[in-house]
Design a protein around this motif. Structure first.
Motif, PDB file in Angstrom:
ATOM      1  N   ASP A 193       5.397  -2.084 -12.389  1.00  0.00           N
ATOM      2  CA  ASP A 193       5.287  -1.277 -11.339  1.00  0.00           C
ATOM      3  C   ASP A 193       6.151  -1.657 -10.185  1.00  0.00           C
ATOM      4  O   ASP A 193       6.784  -2.672 -10.014  1.00  0.00           O
ATOM      5  N   VAL A 215      -2.324  -2.131 -10.474  1.00  0.00           N
ATOM      6  CA  VAL A 215      -0.753  -2.129 -10.322  1.00  0.00           C
ATOM      7  C   VAL A 215      -0.440  -3.746 -10.882  1.00  0.00           C
ATOM      8  O   VAL A 215      -0.978  -4.511 -10.373  1.00  0.00           O
ATOM      9  N   ILE A 228      -0.124   4.411  -3.183  1.00  0.00           N
ATOM     10  CA  ILE A 228       0.166   4.241  -4.622  1.00  0.00           C
ATOM     11  C   ILE A 228      -0.116   5.482  -5.492  1.00  0.00           C
ATOM     12  O   ILE A 228      -0.952   6.393  -5.116  1.00  0.00           O
TER      13      ILE A 228
END
Length: 371
Positions: free
Chosen positions: A187, A183, A345
């Motif tokens: 993002d 990440v 995620i």
């Protein structure tokens, strides 16, 4: 579609997305909206167009999206955050480390307490925390330390910190997971939490409506412009210069992962929207929990989620079996966030069009955030 009469067309270009207002009756409810239609001939020939308003066009969707559980929950705070007069107010969790160090109702000088939350909105949040936790085993007072994170509501900060960047901190195993999933810049975090409708009595006290269900809903966002490793001396010093008040900058994690994510000034995929902020009005586009109308309100599970059908092809952390969820209409329904998992995620590659449409539904209607 229904054939309508009257009105005029206004500057429609077939290659772009538009929200089209059409006249279909009289009085206050005469407007309706036609979403996603790109065919100029259909729009102009089948509908009598009263006016045209350009829609938010989603382009260049973030490579990764993180559904990040934040705000009061059963372990941090002990109750839901309220939906009050149709508005979601995510309650920032208490800073338990202060209690462990200083005992009940103690807060270090540099750390915010609930009573330090700024202006009338901050005092309002402090009242909600003290009154809504009054009937739980985790009652908190205004002098308790507050973990103001995600720090995406500058109006709650001290005056001297109002102009600091909008940020979010993460540490320990949750930060390790974000790092392992790569990440990074670009993002998007979508912050969700536990909510329930609350009311205010004539005497001014707050209470939860006993006939309303618990639910999970998205209440805020942050797109990453950069992130700072707070275990690195140089990067920690950079963090102190831009966000010295942030709880993750103030405290040491004793060698555990600790990171500060700094927001973009504006969303790269919606340039007219700020890079981090909160959704004000509660609406169905922000709801994660399935309605479950076949059950009494207090028996509905907030962990039973309804997501767009494309999620069945998505690999999401903590929810490995989305392909086995039940299909209902154009959605899938199944067991969503349960337990203590914080960061859910997934990568958007291969699903860009579906993700864009989903994000449109999430961000539509936040007029306050748009120029």
């Amino acid at each position: 579609g229904l054939r309508l009469r009257g009105g005029k067309t206004a500057g429609i270009r077939s290659e772009e997305d538009f929200r089209i207002r059409v006249w279909h009756g009289r009085g206050a409810d005469c407007d309706d909206e036609v979403w996603g239609e790109r065919d100029w001939a259909v729009l102009c020939g089948r509908y009598a167009v009263f006016g045209a308003i350009r829609m938010m066009r989603i382009a260049n969707v973030p490579p990764r999206i993180v559904l990040s559980r934040k705000g009061f929950d059963s372990s941090a705070g002990g109750c839901a955050s309220p939906i009050l007069n149709g508005k979601m107010i995510s309650l920032p969790i208490p800073e338990i480390s202060c209690r462990n160090t200083l005992g009940d109702h103690g807060c270090p000088e540099k750390h915010l307490s609930y009573q330090d939350l700024a202006d009338e909105r901050g005092k309002y949040v402090a009242r909600l925390v003290t009154q809504l936790t009054n009937k739980t085993n985790n009652r908190f007072g205004t002098s308790d330390c507050v973990h103001l994170d995600p720090d995406i509501r500058p109006e709650l900060r001290r005056e001297e910190d109002r102009l600091s960047p909008l940020t979010f901190g993460q540490s320990s195993s949750s930060q390790t997971e974000l790092k392992n999933r790569e990440v990074q810049k670009g993002d998007l975090f979508l912050f969700f939490g536990w909510f329930r409708k609350a009311c205010e009595s004539i005497s001014g006290s707050f209470y939860f409506d006993k006939d309303e269900p618990d639910l999970h809903a998205i209440w805020g966002w942050l797109q990453i412009e950069k992130y700072l490793d707070l275990n690195d001396c140089t990067q920690h010093e950079m963090a102190r210069k831009i966000a010295a008040h942030h709880p993750h900058v103030l405290r040491s994690e004793n060698g555990k992962a600790n990171c500060l994510y700094v927001a973009e000034k504006n969303l790269t995929f919606l340039p007219n929207c700020v890079g981090a902020g909160t959704f004000t009005e509660f609406r169905d586009g922000l709801r994660l929990s399935d309605m479950q109308t076949d059950l009494p309100p207090r028996k509905r599970l907030r962990s039973r989620w309804r997501l767009p059908a494309f999620f069945e092809k998505v690999a999401m952390t903590h929810l490995p079996h989305l392909d086995k969820w039940e299909h209902i209409d154009i959605s899938i329904v199944g067991k969503g966030a349960r337990g203590r998992g914080q960061e859910f995620i997934f990568e958007t590659k291969g699903h860009e069009a579906e993700v864009a449409k989903w994000l449109e539904g999430i961000f539509t209607g936040e007029r306050r955030q748009f120029s």
